[in-house]
Design a protein around this motif. Structure first.
Motif, PDB file in Angstrom:
ATOM      1  N   ILE A  48       0.563  -1.294   0.018  1.00  0.00           N
ATOM      2  CA  ILE A  48      -0.002   0.092   0.066  1.00  0.00           C
ATOM      3  C   ILE A  48       0.761   1.418  -0.066  1.00  0.00           C
ATOM      4  N   VAL A  49       1.819   1.308   0.843  1.00  0.00           N
ATOM      5  CA  VAL A  49       2.697   2.477   0.958  1.00  0.00           C
ATOM      6  C   VAL A  49       3.405   2.747  -0.467  1.00  0.00           C
ATOM      7  N   ALA A  50       3.933   1.486  -1.019  1.00  0.00           N
ATOM      8  CA  ALA A  50       4.732   1.592  -2.369  1.00  0.00           C
ATOM      9  C   ALA A  50       3.703   2.166  -3.142  1.00  0.00           C
ATOM     10  N   GLY A  51       2.469   1.721  -3.428  1.00  0.00           N
ATOM     11  CA  GLY A  51       1.522   1.996  -4.318  1.00  0.00           C
ATOM     12  C   GLY A  51       1.145   3.626  -4.301  1.00  0.00           C
ATOM     13  N   PHE A  52       0.916   4.158  -3.027  1.00  0.00           N
ATOM     14  CA  PHE A  52       0.878   5.458  -2.775  1.00  0.00           C
ATOM     15  C   PHE A  52       2.082   6.273  -3.395  1.00  0.00           C
ATOM     16  N   ALA A  53       3.291   5.886  -3.004  1.00  0.00           N
ATOM     17  CA  ALA A  53       4.372   6.430  -3.325  1.00  0.00           C
ATOM     18  C   ALA A  53       4.558   6.618  -4.820  1.00  0.00           C
ATOM     19  N   GLN A  54       4.201   5.469  -5.520  1.00  0.00           N
ATOM     20  CA  GLN A  54       4.293   5.770  -6.724  1.00  0.00           C
ATOM     21  C   GLN A  54       3.223   6.966  -7.310  1.00  0.00           C
ATOM     22  N   MET A  55       2.160   6.968  -6.637  1.00  0.00           N
ATOM     23  CA  MET A  55       1.392   8.284  -6.906  1.00  0.00           C
ATOM     24  C   MET A  55       1.740   9.502  -6.630  1.00  0.00           C
ATOM     25  N   GLY A  56       2.813   9.566  -5.876  1.00  0.00           N
ATOM     26  CA  GLY A  56       3.623  10.828  -5.368  1.00  0.00           C
ATOM     27  C   GLY A  56       3.335  11.144  -3.915  1.00  0.00           C
ATOM     28  N   PHE A  57       2.864  10.288  -3.177  1.00  0.00           N
ATOM     29  CA  PHE A  57       2.607  10.675  -1.756  1.00  0.00           C
ATOM     30  C   PHE A  57       3.448   9.749  -0.960  1.00  0.00           C
ATOM     31  N   PRO A  58       4.378  10.023   0.041  1.00  0.00           N
ATOM     32  CA  PRO A  58       5.259   9.178   0.766  1.00  0.00           C
ATOM     33  C   PRO A  58       4.387   8.826   2.022  1.00  0.00           C
ATOM     34  N   ASN A  59       5.093   7.292   2.399  1.00  0.00           N
ATOM     35  CA  ASN A  59       4.482   6.923   3.456  1.00  0.00           C
ATOM     36  C   ASN A  59       2.992   6.999   3.912  1.00  0.00           C
ATOM     37  N   CYS A  60       2.312   6.726   3.006  1.00  0.00           N
ATOM     38  CA  CYS A  60       0.878   6.874   2.936  1.00  0.00           C
ATOM     39  C   CYS A  60       0.089   5.408   3.087  1.00  0.00           C
ATOM     40  N   GLY A  61      -0.648   5.337   3.940  1.00  0.00           N
ATOM     41  CA  GLY A  61      -1.415   3.785   4.151  1.00  0.00           C
ATOM     42  C   GLY A  61      -2.935   3.915   3.739  1.00  0.00           C
ATOM     43  N   GLY A  62      -3.398   4.975   3.081  1.00  0.00           N
ATOM     44  CA  GLY A  62      -4.933   4.989   2.633  1.00  0.00           C
ATOM     45  C   GLY A  62      -5.391   6.331   2.701  1.00  0.00           C
ATOM     46  N   ALA A  63      -6.598   6.448   2.101  1.00  0.00           N
ATOM     47  CA  ALA A  63      -7.381   7.724   1.747  1.00  0.00           C
ATOM     48  C   ALA A  63      -8.615   7.408   2.428  1.00  0.00           C
ATOM     49  N   ILE A  64      -9.266   8.529   3.299  1.00  0.00           N
ATOM     50  CA  ILE A  64     -10.532   8.373   3.870  1.00  0.00           C
ATOM     51  C   ILE A  64     -11.563   9.499   3.502  1.00  0.00           C
ATOM     52  N   ASP A  65     -12.752   8.779   3.526  1.00  0.00           N
ATOM     53  CA  ASP A  65     -13.753   9.861   3.114  1.00  0.00           C
ATOM     54  C   ASP A  65     -14.986   9.210   3.539  1.00  0.00           C
ATOM     55  N   GLY A  66     -16.240   9.957   3.404  1.00  0.00           N
ATOM     56  CA  GLY A  66     -17.516   9.385   3.665  1.00  0.00           C
ATOM     57  C   GLY A  66     -18.266   9.884   2.434  1.00  0.00           C
ATOM     58  N   THR A  67     -19.356   8.894   2.188  1.00  0.00           N
ATOM     59  CA  THR A  67     -20.343   9.110   1.269  1.00  0.00           C
ATOM     60  C   THR A  67     -21.660   8.781   1.643  1.00  0.00           C
ATOM     61  N   HIS A  68     -22.725   9.533   1.229  1.00  0.00           N
ATOM     62  CA  HIS A  68     -24.200   9.409   1.637  1.00  0.00           C
ATOM     63  C   HIS A  68     -24.981   8.254   0.851  1.00  0.00           C
ATOM     64  N   ILE A  69     -25.391   7.268   1.677  1.00  0.00           N
ATOM     65  CA  ILE A  69     -26.403   6.555   0.724  1.00  0.00           C
ATOM     66  C   ILE A  69     -27.795   6.976   0.966  1.00  0.00           C
ATOM     67  N   LEU A  70     -28.634   6.903   0.060  1.00  0.00           N
ATOM     68  CA  LEU A  70     -29.981   7.425  -0.082  1.00  0.00           C
ATOM     69  C   LEU A  70     -30.982   6.146   1.071  1.00  0.00           C
ATOM     70  N   ILE A  71     -31.462   6.613   1.723  1.00  0.00           N
ATOM     71  CA  ILE A  71     -32.730   5.828   2.400  1.00  0.00           C
ATOM     72  C   ILE A  71     -34.028   6.412   2.307  1.00  0.00           C
ATOM     73  N   LEU A  72     -34.967   5.720   2.556  1.00  0.00           N
ATOM     74  CA  LEU A  72     -36.478   6.256   2.897  1.00  0.00           C
ATOM     75  C   LEU A  72     -36.386   7.055   4.339  1.00  0.00           C
ATOM     76  N   ALA A  73     -37.387   7.784   4.334  1.00  0.00           N
ATOM     77  CA  ALA A  73     -37.444   8.322   5.696  1.00  0.00           C
ATOM     78  C   ALA A  73     -37.185   7.483   7.061  1.00  0.00           C
ATOM     79  N   ALA A  74     -36.454   7.867   8.016  1.00  0.00           N
ATOM     80  CA  ALA A  74     -36.207   6.952   9.015  1.00  0.00           C
ATOM     81  C   ALA A  74     -37.580   6.877   9.777  1.00  0.00           C
ATOM     82  N   ALA A  75     -37.819   5.687  10.435  1.00  0.00           N
ATOM     83  CA  ALA A  75     -38.888   5.592  11.623  1.00  0.00           C
ATOM     84  C   ALA A  75     -38.602   6.326  12.766  1.00  0.00           C
ATOM     85  N   HIS A  76     -37.544   6.489  12.878  1.00  0.00           N
ATOM     86  CA  HIS A  76     -37.269   7.300  14.333  1.00  0.00           C
ATOM     87  C   HIS A  76     -36.128   8.243  14.201  1.00  0.00           C
ATOM     88  N   LEU A  77     -36.393   9.589  14.749  1.00  0.00           N
ATOM     89  CA  LEU A  77     -35.470  10.761  14.677  1.00  0.00           C
ATOM     90  C   LEU A  77     -35.231  10.837  13.248  1.00  0.00           C
TER      91      LEU A  77
END
Length: 310
Positions: free
Chosen positions: A83-112
């Motif tokens: 993983i570290v070698a893979g990100f190093a090839q992309m240009g960023f040293p000593n990197c173990g991953g990229a983090i983010d969030g994404t929203h998944i559509l749901i119907l109106a929740a039953a509570h709150l």
């Protein structure tokens, strides 16, 4: 069929006097069809000659089996050196991953229900994921309401606690312009700047800061591409999941597991799916979390050293 073999012990049912039990193969086929298409429960029921409620039951059975048997050995860190070698090839040293969030559509929740309305005005649950250089999920957390900020979700995950304790990655440091840097992950401006989490500069930017911001943004694209492939291949995630709130995270986790299996086996991802994802993304735009300025002591020195090196 590989999935059927793996899940057979959990999915096998006995025949009764009234009816023959659905085979494991048919259960898996029903679930895969439902996950991979935006078809309604009734449409899938017609396709397989079953009742509508049976499709819902089978979907949850299979997703729970996937999460129970395959999740922990499929959505896992893997070989850190690669993983570290893979990100190093992309240009960023000593990197173990990229983090983010994404929203998944749901119907109106039953509570709150109001807690699930995100900034764009639709109901959603958040999937937060750490992704490696191959766009495989390393760690996932699903189920937080769409109103919750990415940083709050992150601080309440096992991943955060392990990174904070220094036990998620091996103790592998490099020196960047006389500053020691451990293995880091990359996040956007919604995440805090930490010794082990690098994020872009915000506010007034000079040319060197803008140049630095371009480097991690290129590497952070891995997580965006992973989300694109996840939703393109498992299009039920765009269909406003019609499930109980406690069942939705199980389905999302199963889709992430299946994503890693498909990507690992080199399954083809078609351009038509990408176009459908882009169309749906335009209709339900992803909210942007507010940027935060918090920084762990010493983290700014690492980022400044990286900026100087870049």
């Amino acid at each position: 069929m590989g999935l059927c073999d793996e899940l057979a012990p959990t999915l096998q049912r006995k025949d009764t006097r009234l009816r023959a039990a659905l085979t494991g193969e048919k259960r898996v086929a029903i679930a895969i069809w439902k996950l991979a298409t935006p078809d309604s429960y009734q449409s899938v029921a017609n396709q397989f000659g079953l009742g509508k409620s049976t499709v819902g039951i089978v979907l949850i059975q299979v997703c729970k089996a996937i999460s129970c048997i395959l999740l922990r050995r499929t959505v896992t860190l893997g070989n850190v050196h690669d993983i570290v070698a893979g990100f190093a090839q992309m240009g960023f040293p000593n990197c173990g991953g990229a983090i983010d969030g994404t929203h998944i559509l749901i119907l109106a929740a039953a509570h709150l229900a109001s807690e699930y309305v995100n900034q764009k005005g639709y109901f959603s649950m958040v999937l937060q994921a750490l992704v490696d250089h191959r766009e495989h999920f390393i760690d996932i957390n699903a189920g937080w309401p769409g109103k919750v900020h990415d940083a709050r979700i992150f601080r309440n995950t096992c991943l955060f606690r392990k990174l904070q304790a220094g036990i998620f990655f091996p103790d592998q440091k490099i020196t960047v312009v006389e500053v020691e840097m451990p293995i880091v992950i990359l996040g956007d401006t919604a995440y805090p700047l930490m010794l082990w989490l690098m994020k872009p500069y915000t506010g007034s930017l000079d040319s060197s800061k803008e140049q630095f911001n371009n480097w991690p943004s290129w590497c952070r694209m891995t997580v965006e591409c992973a989300f694109g492939h996840l939703k393109g291949r498992w299009r039920s995630l765009y269909g406003k999941l019609d499930l109980a709130n406690d069942s939705i995270p199980v389905v999302i986790s199963a889709c992430c597991t299946l994503h890693n299996i498909c990507e690992g086996k080199g399954e083809r991802f078609t351009q038509a799916w990408t176009l459908e994802v882009q169309h749906l993304e335009a209709e339900f735009e992803q909210p942007e979390s507010r940027a935060i300025k918090g920084a762990q002591r010493g983290a700014a020195r690492i980022r400044d050293a990286l900026r100087e090196q870049f």
